[in-house]
Design a protein around this motif. Structure first.
Motif, PDB file in Angstrom:
ATOM      1  N   GLY A   1       0.826  -1.209   0.000  1.00 45.18           N
ATOM      2  CA  GLY A   1       0.000   0.000   0.000  1.00 45.18           C
ATOM      3  C   GLY A   1       0.855   1.251   0.000  1.00 45.18           C
ATOM      4  O   GLY A   1       2.047   1.202  -0.279  1.00 45.18           O
ATOM      5  N   ASP A   2       0.206   2.375   0.296  1.00 44.10           N
ATOM      6  CA  ASP A   2       0.884   3.652   0.520  1.00 44.10           C
ATOM      7  C   ASP A   2       1.500   4.265  -0.729  1.00 44.10           C
ATOM      8  O   ASP A   2       2.331   5.163  -0.632  1.00 44.10           O
ATOM      9  N   ASP A   3       1.103   3.782  -1.925  1.00 43.57           N
ATOM     10  CA  ASP A   3       1.703   4.326  -3.143  1.00 43.57           C
ATOM     11  C   ASP A   3       1.221   5.740  -3.446  1.00 43.57           C
ATOM     12  O   ASP A   3       1.980   6.577  -3.902  1.00 43.57           O
ATOM     13  N   TYR A   4      -0.074   5.981  -3.251  1.00 41.57           N
ATOM     14  CA  TYR A   4      -0.692   7.262  -3.623  1.00 41.57           C
ATOM     15  C   TYR A   4      -0.436   7.611  -5.080  1.00 41.57           C
ATOM     16  O   TYR A   4      -0.233   8.767  -5.448  1.00 41.57           O
ATOM     17  N   GLU A   5      -0.460   6.586  -5.912  1.00 40.67           N
ATOM     18  CA  GLU A   5      -0.471   6.784  -7.349  1.00 40.67           C
ATOM     19  C   GLU A   5      -1.925   6.746  -7.822  1.00 40.67           C
ATOM     20  O   GLU A   5      -2.820   6.371  -7.051  1.00 40.67           O
ATOM     21  N   LEU A   6      -2.172   7.149  -9.061  1.00 41.29           N
ATOM     22  CA  LEU A   6      -3.516   7.092  -9.623  1.00 41.29           C
ATOM     23  C   LEU A   6      -3.656   5.852 -10.494  1.00 41.29           C
ATOM     24  O   LEU A   6      -2.751   5.519 -11.263  1.00 41.29           O
ATOM     25  N   CYS A   7      -4.778   5.149 -10.340  1.00 40.69           N
ATOM     26  CA  CYS A   7      -5.122   4.049 -11.220  1.00 40.69           C
ATOM     27  C   CYS A   7      -6.391   4.481 -11.957  1.00 40.69           C
ATOM     28  O   CYS A   7      -7.354   4.910 -11.321  1.00 40.69           O
ATOM     29  N   PHE A   8      -6.364   4.405 -13.283  1.00 38.24           N
ATOM     30  CA  PHE A   8      -7.494   4.952 -14.044  1.00 38.24           C
ATOM     31  C   PHE A   8      -7.707   4.175 -15.333  1.00 38.24           C
ATOM     32  O   PHE A   8      -6.827   3.430 -15.782  1.00 38.24           O
ATOM     33  N   THR A   9      -8.895   4.338 -15.890  1.00 42.14           N
ATOM     34  CA  THR A   9      -9.241   3.650 -17.131  1.00 42.14           C
ATOM     35  C   THR A   9      -9.512   4.700 -18.210  1.00 42.14           C
ATOM     36  O   THR A   9     -10.040   5.785 -17.918  1.00 42.14           O
ATOM     37  N   VAL A  10      -9.117   4.374 -19.440  1.00 42.54           N
ATOM     38  CA  VAL A  10      -9.276   5.316 -20.556  1.00 42.54           C
ATOM     39  C   VAL A  10      -9.763   4.545 -21.786  1.00 42.54           C
ATOM     40  O   VAL A  10      -9.180   3.507 -22.131  1.00 42.54           O
ATOM     41  N   PRO A  11     -10.829   5.018 -22.447  1.00 43.59           N
ATOM     42  CA  PRO A  11     -11.268   4.373 -23.686  1.00 43.59           C
ATOM     43  C   PRO A  11     -10.120   4.341 -24.701  1.00 43.59           C
ATOM     44  O   PRO A  11      -9.346   5.310 -24.788  1.00 43.59           O
ATOM     45  N   VAL A  12     -10.028   3.260 -25.443  1.00 44.62           N
ATOM     46  CA  VAL A  12      -8.917   3.092 -26.382  1.00 44.62           C
ATOM     47  C   VAL A  12      -8.858   4.250 -27.391  1.00 44.62           C
ATOM     48  O   VAL A  12      -7.779   4.700 -27.767  1.00 44.62           O
ATOM     49  N   ALA A  13     -10.031   4.749 -27.761  1.00 47.13           N
ATOM     50  CA  ALA A  13     -10.071   5.850 -28.735  1.00 47.13           C
ATOM     51  C   ALA A  13      -9.356   7.101 -28.217  1.00 47.13           C
ATOM     52  O   ALA A  13      -8.946   7.955 -29.008  1.00 47.13           O
ATOM     53  N   ASP A  14      -9.204   7.218 -26.899  1.00 45.91           N
ATOM     54  CA  ASP A  14      -8.575   8.410 -26.317  1.00 45.91           C
ATOM     55  C   ASP A  14      -7.113   8.194 -25.920  1.00 45.91           C
ATOM     56  O   ASP A  14      -6.500   9.065 -25.300  1.00 45.91           O
TER      57      ASP A  14
END
Ligand code: ADP
Ligand code: MG
Length: 320
Positions: A261-274
């Motif tokens: 834990g403790d990373d404080y990074e962002l995990c996110f999803t993005v449509p392939v078109a973008d």
């Protein structure tokens, strides 16, 4: 013994100082029964609270400046994960004893980070108790522009910022008596996590779903998947393991990145078109972004490593 009022006025109330970057939207700050803040019309307010407590979130003996940095960093990270702009925060500080030297160092760490992000401390509480700090942060977002956990859709790529796993490795290395450069770098990642505020803001309109990684990449990602009602196929071979992490943890580096834990990074999803637009936007960030998988229909989470299925040990910290 320095009393509570003196601690507050000496180390937290900067209104008396000629404070060049004082926010004009703070109508009334520290010193009254409550703060008065003036949000700009046309925005929604975004609020988050996170506490850090000695013995639970950090071991005894951690530098006071790191505790000050951290209690704000974890909250800035929550706002970043909404693609919100942080504005103001309050601080509830619990101290076992009045220790001006400790509080001075704490407030230096706190304000160094606050000033870099232009957020104002507008109030709080100071009490005697186990060492810990609770921050409530307020920020703003254009209506409809907050990025939620629930927006991921099948086909979207799954991305992460930075180098997950470094922070947990750094925490485990705190007791090291004669740390080398690699150990010091990893420790720094635990003690002074860098909240991805600008990156989160830039992901508004790009990311379909987002959260910050505080409990471990696998565990946090699953929260996003549940909220979105989707599954995922992921390749642990794509994880952006830092050289320091590989060197210090060897074969355990992947497990650190997935469950630490403790990373404080962002995990996110993005449509392939973008994706092309994402790469363009992120090209000048001080932190890399890495695609680690794809959202799929259903609810299964499948990690693979070198083509083989990978079972993730459930080592996630739970308070209760
Ligand atoms: P009250 O009795 O009304 O709660 P306090 O004596 O607790 O007031 O606090 C006095 C003022 O100092 C208030 O404006 C409060 O918001 C502020 N304050 C107290 N502790 C802190 C702190 N750790 N950081 C920032 N402001 C604080
Ligand atoms: Mg009070």
């Amino acid at each position: 013994v320095v009393d509570e009022r003196t601690l507050i006025s000496t180390f937290f109330d900067r209104q008396r100082d000629r404070w060049p970057d004082r926010r004009e939207d703070v109508i009334l700050g520290i010193g009254d029964d409550a703060a008065v803040l003036r949000p700009e019309p046309g925005f929604d307010l975004v609020v988050a609270t996170d506490s850090i407590v000695e013995g639970t979130h950090f071991p005894p003996g951690v530098p006071a400046a790191a505790v000050g940095h951290r209690c704000l960093a974890v909250n800035l990270s929550d706002l970043a994960a909404m693609a919100a702009e942080p504005l103001w925060f309050s601080l509830a500080l619990s101290l076992p004893r009045s220790d001006p030297a400790w509080v001075s160092e704490f407030s230096s760490g706190l304000f160094a980070l606050a000033d870099r992000h232009g957020v104002s401390l507008v109030g709080g509480d100071t009490v005697r108790g186990p060492l810990g700090a609770t921050v409530t942060i307020l920020g703003r977002v254009r209506p409809g522009c907050a990025v939620r956990r629930s927006g991921a859709r099948p086909g979207d790529g799954i991305w992460v910022t930075g180098h997950p796993g470094d922070a947990v490795a750094g925490r485990l290395l705190l007791p090291e008596a004669t740390p080398g450069a690699e150990v010091l770098a990893l420790r720094q990642r635990f003690l002074y996590p860098e909240p991805r505020v600008r990156e989160g803001l830039a992901l508004a309109g790009l990311a379909s779903g987002m959260l910050d990684v505080s409990d471990g990449l696998d565990d946090d990602l699953r929260k996003l998947l549940v909220a979105s009602g989707v599954g995922a196929e992921l390749d642990a071979g794509e994880l952006p393991l830092s050289n320091e992490l590989r060197s210090v943890r060897g074969a355990e580096a992947v497990e650190c990145a997935l469950t630490g834990g403790d990373d404080y990074e962002l995990c996110f999803t993005v449509p392939v078109a973008d994706e092309a637009r994402l790469r363009e936007v992120a090209a000048h960030w001080p932190v890399p972004i890495t695609r680690i998988g794809t959202i799929v229909p259903g609810s299964d989470v499948r990690w693979r490593l070198h083509g083989q299925p990978l079972t993730i040990p459930d080592s996630t910290f739970r308070h209760f």
